[in-house]
Design an enzyme around this catalytic site. Structure first.
Site, PDB file in Angstrom:
ATOM      1  CB  SER A 178      -0.953  -0.005   1.194  1.00 27.52           C
ATOM      2  OG  SER A 178      -1.948   0.985   1.043  1.00 27.52           O
ATOM      3  CG  ASN A 179      -0.293   4.694  -1.459  1.00 26.70           C
ATOM      4  OD1 ASN A 179      -0.937   5.553  -0.866  1.00 26.70           O
ATOM      5  ND2 ASN A 179      -0.779   4.049  -2.502  1.00 26.70           N
ATOM      6  CG  HIS A 180       3.128   6.482   3.792  1.00 22.30           C
ATOM      7  ND1 HIS A 180       2.967   5.812   4.979  1.00 22.30           N
ATOM      8  CD2 HIS A 180       4.356   6.166   3.356  1.00 22.30           C
ATOM      9  CE1 HIS A 180       4.074   5.134   5.251  1.00 22.30           C
ATOM     10  NE2 HIS A 180       4.936   5.319   4.273  1.00 22.30           N
TER      11      HIS A 180
END
Lengths: 248, 248
Positions: free
Chosen positions: A42-44
Site C-alpha cells: 500500500s502507500n501513505h
C-alpha cells in the site's frame, strides 16, 4: 469590521450552485494490493485531499461520487461514497462513473503494481531462504484511461505526488495521460502532503489546444482551502469551455 | 443476585497484584516496510489483541512495555508505549527490553521480509515494462531471538495467525522458536482475528521439559476477555516455575 467578518465567514463556508446539475467523480486514498490473506502492498495516502475536494464540490451543488480506498475518514455531507480496496476495483468503479461525469478528479494514490499471483493461504517464511522475490504486474492506469476516453469524456484532473523535479514530472504526466489539469505537490516536504492537514501545490492546465500551459503556484494551506481553490479553477474552466461551445 | 452481580463486575474489571514487581513486554500491531518514500509492505493486524494484553497485564500490577507498530489505538492506562514502524526498529527495541523483562509476548504481526533496497525517491513506473520484481530480504525473527536467549531469558509467549493446519503450525512454531507458550488463531474465520473485536484461540504450553504439551481451546470471545485468560495462564506458569525453583 462586521461586514469584513461576515464576508470572511461567507467565503469560508460558501455554498453556491455553480456545479448544480454537474456530476463530479473523485478518487481518494490509497489502494491495497493483497499478497496473501494477511499481507498487502500500500502507500501513505490518508485520503484527506480527495475527501476535501468531494466536500467542496458538494458545497457548490454538484452530484458527487467519491471512490475511496481504505481510509478512516467520515463521508462528507451530500456525497455518495463507493468503497474499494484494490486498484482493479477502483478502475472498474471509475470506468462506470466517468461516462456519466462532467468532471473526473483522480486524487487517489493508486498502486502502480499488484502481485502477479495472490496466494490463497498465508505464505510461510522459508527457513532456508534469506530472501525472496515478489513478481508484480502493472495495474490499470485509471487517470490515463479516463483521459483517453473518446466519448462522454469528462474534464479530467490528475494529481502528481513527487519527491523531486515536481514541475517536470507534472508537465510530463499531464501530456502523457491526456489530462486537462494537474495538481502537483512535493510529498517530501515536512508537514505537507501524505497524512498532513496542509498541502502546497503547483497547478497546471491548458486553456485550449493552441495556448501554452498556464500555471498557478499555491503556498501551503489547509487541504480544505486548497480543495476550494482547485474546485474554483475547475468551475472557471467548465464555464469557459461552455462559453466557447455556445459562441463558435 | 446482588452478590452475583458484584462478583461478575469484580471479575471483569479485576485488578490484582499477581504481576506486581514483574516486567511484561508486549509487541503489537503490524510493521510497515518501506519500498520508497510513499510505498510500503504491511499486513492487516489492528493491534487490538496486543493492546488488550497490555491492559490486562497492567491491571494485574505489572510494569508493562508495549512496542507498537502503526495503529490507531489509545495507549492503555498504566502502560509505557514504544512506537516503531519497521521490523528492524521493533527488533532493536525488543532486544533492549527483553533482557529486563519477566514475560515477553510477541503479538505483533511482524513483516517476515523487507525490501532489499529502499529507494530514496519515489520509484517511477516504467511505461515499457508490464511487470517488475521486488527483491526482499528476511527481517530479524524477534520471537525466535528472545526464545533463544541464554541469559535473563523471560517467559516467552508467541502468537500464530494461520489460515489452515492451525495446531500443526502452532506446535512447529513453539518448538522451532523455543517458546514457552503459543496462542494460535485461525485468521480465515469471518469476524475473528485481524481487525475484529473477537478472537478464538488454541493455546499450547509445556509445563516442563519432560511433560508433553498441554492444550486449551478457547471459543470466540472478546479480545479483552481472551487477553484476561491468556494473562491468567501466564501468571499460573510463573507461579509454578517459582514454586519449582523454591522446592528443588
Amino acid at each position: 469590521t462586521i461586514v469584513a467578518l461576515m464576508t470572511t465567514r461567507n467565503e469560508s463556508t460558501a455554498t453556491s450552485a455553480s456545479l448544480s446539475g454537474r456530476v463530479v467523480t473523485i478518487t481518494a486514498g490509497p489502494t491495497r494490493e493483497p499478497l496473501d490473506p494477511v499481507r498487502y502492498l500500500s502507500n501513505h495516502s490518508s485520503g484527506k485531499m480527495g475527501f476535501a475536494l468531494a466536500a467542496a464540490a458538494a458545497r457548490h451543488g454538484a452530484e458527487v461520487h467519491l471512490i475511496s480506498g481504505p481510509v478512516t475518514l467520515p463521508t462528507p455531507v451530500g456525497v455518495t461514497r463507493h468503497d474499494i480496496t484494490t486498484a482493479q476495483e477502483m478502475s472498474d468503479t471509475a470506468r462506470q462513473l466517468a461516462k456519466e461525469s462532467d468532471v473526473f478528479i483522480g486524487c487517489a494514490a493508486v498502486a502502480d503494481y499488484r502481485a502477479a499471483n495472490v496466494a490463497t493461504h498465508k505464505i510461510k517464511k522459508q527457513a532456508n531462504r534469506d530472501g525472496m522475490t515478489l513478481s508484480l504486474v502493472k495495474n490499470p492506469d485509471i487517470i490515463a484511461d479516463v483521459g483517453g476516453m473518446t466519448e462522454h469524456r469528462p474534464f479530467v484532473v490528475g494529481f502528481a505526488a513527487e519527491t523531486r523535479n515536481l514541475e517536470h514530472h507534472a508537465r510530463d504526466k499531464l501530456e502523457r495521460k491526456g489530462l486537462d489539469m494537474i495538481v502537483a505537490n512535493d510529498v517530501s516536504l515536512e508537514g505537507l502532503g501524505f497524512g498532513a492537514d496542509q498541502n502546497a501545490a503547483l497547478i497546471l492546465w491548458r486553456p485550449d489546444a493552441t495556448t501554452p500551459l498556464q500555471r498557478r503556484e499555491l503556498p501551503a494551506r489547509d487541504k480544505a482551502a486548497l480543495a476550494e481553490t482547485i474546485i474554483g479553477l475547475i468551475i472557471e474552466r467548465l464555464m469557459t469551455s461552455n462559453d466557447s461551445k455556445q459562441t463558435p
